[in-house]
Scaffold this motif. Structure first.
Motif, mmCIF file in Angstrom:
data_model
loop_
_atom_site.group_PDB
_atom_site.id
_atom_site.type_symbol
_atom_site.label_atom_id
_atom_site.label_comp_id
_atom_site.label_asym_id
_atom_site.label_seq_id
_atom_site.Cartn_x
_atom_site.Cartn_y
_atom_site.Cartn_z
ATOM 1 N N THR B 9 -3.245 12.051 -16.524
ATOM 2 C CA THR B 9 -3.448 10.662 -16.927
ATOM 3 C C THR B 9 -4.850 10.169 -16.622
ATOM 4 O OG1 THR B 9 -2.466 10.087 -14.801
ATOM 5 C CG2 THR B 9 -1.045 9.938 -16.734
ATOM 6 N N GLU B 10 -5.730 11.083 -16.200
ATOM 7 C CA GLU B 10 -7.075 10.650 -15.840
ATOM 8 C C GLU B 10 -7.845 10.013 -17.011
ATOM 9 O OE1 GLU B 10 -8.357 10.197 -12.991
ATOM 10 O OE2 GLU B 10 -10.458 9.887 -13.504
ATOM 11 N N PRO B 11 -7.791 10.605 -18.209
ATOM 12 C CA PRO B 11 -8.497 9.949 -19.328
ATOM 13 C C PRO B 11 -7.963 8.545 -19.594
ATOM 14 C CG PRO B 11 -7.891 12.199 -19.915
ATOM 15 C CD PRO B 11 -7.218 11.900 -18.601
ATOM 16 N N LEU B 12 -6.667 8.392 -19.510
ATOM 17 C CA LEU B 12 -6.091 7.059 -19.708
ATOM 18 C C LEU B 12 -6.626 6.086 -18.672
ATOM 19 C CD1 LEU B 12 -4.096 5.025 -20.954
ATOM 20 C CD2 LEU B 12 -2.332 5.946 -19.425
ATOM 21 N N PHE B 13 -6.664 6.543 -17.429
ATOM 22 C CA PHE B 13 -7.189 5.673 -16.367
ATOM 23 C C PHE B 13 -8.620 5.249 -16.672
ATOM 24 C CE2 PHE B 13 -9.765 5.224 -12.555
ATOM 25 C CZ PHE B 13 -9.137 4.139 -11.954
ATOM 26 N N LEU B 22 -10.006 -1.406 -12.338
ATOM 27 C CA LEU B 22 -8.782 -0.871 -11.730
ATOM 28 C C LEU B 22 -9.123 -0.238 -10.386
ATOM 29 C CD1 LEU B 22 -7.212 0.809 -14.891
ATOM 30 C CD2 LEU B 22 -6.905 -1.517 -14.028
ATOM 31 N N ASP B 23 -8.116 -0.089 -9.553
ATOM 32 C CA ASP B 23 -8.374 0.517 -8.244
ATOM 33 C C ASP B 23 -7.570 1.810 -8.091
ATOM 34 O OD1 ASP B 23 -5.779 -0.222 -7.764
ATOM 35 O OD2 ASP B 23 -6.335 -2.035 -6.660
ATOM 36 N N GLN B 24 -7.715 2.389 -6.918
ATOM 37 C CA GLN B 24 -7.072 3.667 -6.652
ATOM 38 C C GLN B 24 -5.544 3.569 -6.778
ATOM 39 O OE1 GLN B 24 -8.986 6.223 -6.479
ATOM 40 N NE2 GLN B 24 -7.250 7.625 -6.340
ATOM 41 N N ALA B 25 -5.008 2.428 -6.409
ATOM 42 C CA ALA B 25 -3.556 2.254 -6.506
ATOM 43 C C ALA B 25 -3.114 2.273 -7.970
ATOM 44 C CB ALA B 25 -3.139 0.950 -5.838
ATOM 45 N N ASP B 26 -3.926 1.666 -8.836
ATOM 46 C CA ASP B 26 -3.617 1.712 -10.264
ATOM 47 C C ASP B 26 -3.649 3.155 -10.762
ATOM 48 O OD1 ASP B 26 -3.405 -1.125 -10.707
ATOM 49 O OD2 ASP B 26 -5.585 -1.247 -10.557
ATOM 50 N N ARG B 27 -4.661 3.872 -10.332
ATOM 51 C CA ARG B 27 -4.799 5.260 -10.742
ATOM 52 C C ARG B 27 -3.575 6.073 -10.340
ATOM 53 N NH1 ARG B 27 -10.090 7.229 -9.212
ATOM 54 N NH2 ARG B 27 -10.699 8.460 -11.031
ATOM 55 N N GLU B 28 -3.133 5.849 -9.141
ATOM 56 C CA GLU B 28 -1.974 6.610 -8.668
ATOM 57 C C GLU B 28 -0.698 6.202 -9.381
ATOM 58 O OE1 GLU B 28 -2.137 6.342 -4.382
ATOM 59 O OE2 GLU B 28 -4.059 7.416 -4.453
#
Lengths: 245, 245
Positions: B9-13, B22-28
């Motif tokens: 999901t990295e490209p989406l992030f 966005l922050d790290q929590a969003d990424r996770e």
DNA sequence: CGGATGCTTGATGTATCTCAAGACGTGTGG
DNA sequence: CCACACGTCTTGAGATACATCAAGCATCCG
């Protein structure tokens, strides 16, 4: 409460009713939006300009409008038409900058509504909510169909397709009962929407009249042969998602 | 958890991060979607066909895909490209019938995700929610810009504009670091997206190479003069709404 | 009356399509 | 391992659909 013909929120109700079966309570819920501010605008003037920060949602009540984009050198493309009952972008107020303009093609009347008011009315009623989501998705689907038209269909096919589309949409909101109806677009508008020169639109229209497909004069369109018009343009109504036309 | 380069999901992030901070929590939170089913599909085959009843949302992970519409007589128009990180229609599962098809242009990998799973991940996080709304609105804005291109821009301008758009989008998801990047579209794809014949695309590309605008060979695009490319196509990045490019 | 706006027509040029063929690379099955 | 099919890019020749330019006319309106 609004009269049943082309006033207030009635066109919107009729449109949404094509997507989901709505009831009298839904209809009455929508009339709450009529408390919003009603504005009007003359033909050939802009309702909103590219670059503005949108903060309201507009609901077209009467008249025709269009969404368009222009290039610095003056070229302009109409990318969609708004008919009574249409929301001009339910969600764009989220964006900080409008990437297109909205222009009035005739004299128009519309409500300016605060986003939260729309939510208040629509969100609590599942069918309204679903229908308005449909409305949004269909706007996008119409844009895709236009891309197909401009990219692949010939000018005759393009015009034929546009006429059928507008006929369906006008009928949905009660503005086309028979095959003859008010049609205020000028040849210039048709040119700007179809990516063809005015001169060519003029000749294409003549061809279509000669072929007995349509009549168009004095701001009235008469569809002479609907089935042939659909065949010529390879019209597939699926993109409108009128489940209950 | 996915590696940082072009997986999961990295490209989406990265894409959503261009719309809202966005922050790290969003990424996770997004990585939860990686529990979904990962599918893959060969080049030149369809991921979804017009007429189908869509019930899942697809998130492209790697490779390129496109949305297209076709006419009964075989003409076909590409109406949009999907790059890694793109949702193929977040909301269409609402509709009972797909009005277009989705085709793989290269070998692609994608997640098929149940709509409620997406909501579960996104809705509780305001910035994710807002960013994904942006994503949707921008998809629609891109379609409008394409209408402007096909309707008003010349073939050279159209290609130039498309190249710049794709450069911006690829850069957003980390797939273009410099001005040279993987570009798997064939001249046929370019023709179908731009409403021009392949032969003409070929000649237009030659002209652009001669002009020193680009190089394109072996599935690699090299933008030689970005500023001139933008000037030629009258590129205005506002429609992408990358607030934080 | 003069100025917009919209529709129509003719003449001319050219951008783009269509058809057709060849060259190259790649993968595949005999 | 070769023969062949297939996808892709390229080039040429000829036809035509469309744009452009320019002008005239009708209607409406202040």
């Amino acid at each position: 409460m609004a009269s049943l013909t082309a006033a207030g929120t009635e066109p919107l109700f009729r449109l949404l009713n094509c997507f989901m079966p709505l009831d009298q309570a839904d209809r009455e819920a929508l009339t709450v939006l009529e408390a919003g501010q009603m504005l009007s605008c003359d033909a050939r003037s802009d309702i909103a300009r590219e670059g503005e920060n949108p903060s309201v949602v507009r609901l077209l009540v009467s008249g025709w409008a269009c969404r368009y984009k222009d290039l610095p050198d003056g070229r302009r493309q109409i990318v969609g038409f708004f008919l009574p009952g249409d929301f001009c972008d339910q969600n764009v107020y989220i964006l900080s900058q409008l990437d297109h303009s909205i222009g009035a093609l005739t004299h128009v009347r519309y409500y300016e509504i605060a986003p939260h008011q729309i939510k208040d009315v629509i969100d609590p009623r599942p069918n309204l909510l679903r229908a308005s989501l449909y409305h949004e998705l269909v706007s996008s689907a119409i844009q895709r169909e236009w891309l197909l038209s401009i990219g692949q269909r010939s000018p005759v096919e393009r015009l034929a397709h546009l006429f059928v589309e507008l006929y369906y949409r006008l009928r949905a909101v009660g503005l086309a009962t028979g095959l003859t109806f008010d049609f205020p677009l000028t040849q210039n508008h048709l040119a700007e929407a179809n990516g063809v020169s005015v001169v060519h639109i003029n000749r294409t229209l003549q061809e279509m009249r000669r072929e007995g497909l349509i009549e168009l004069s004095d701001r009235q369109l008469r569809i002479i042969d609907l089935e042939r018009l659909k065949r010529v343009s390879m019209f597939n109504p699926n993109y409108l998602h009128f489940n209950r036309a």
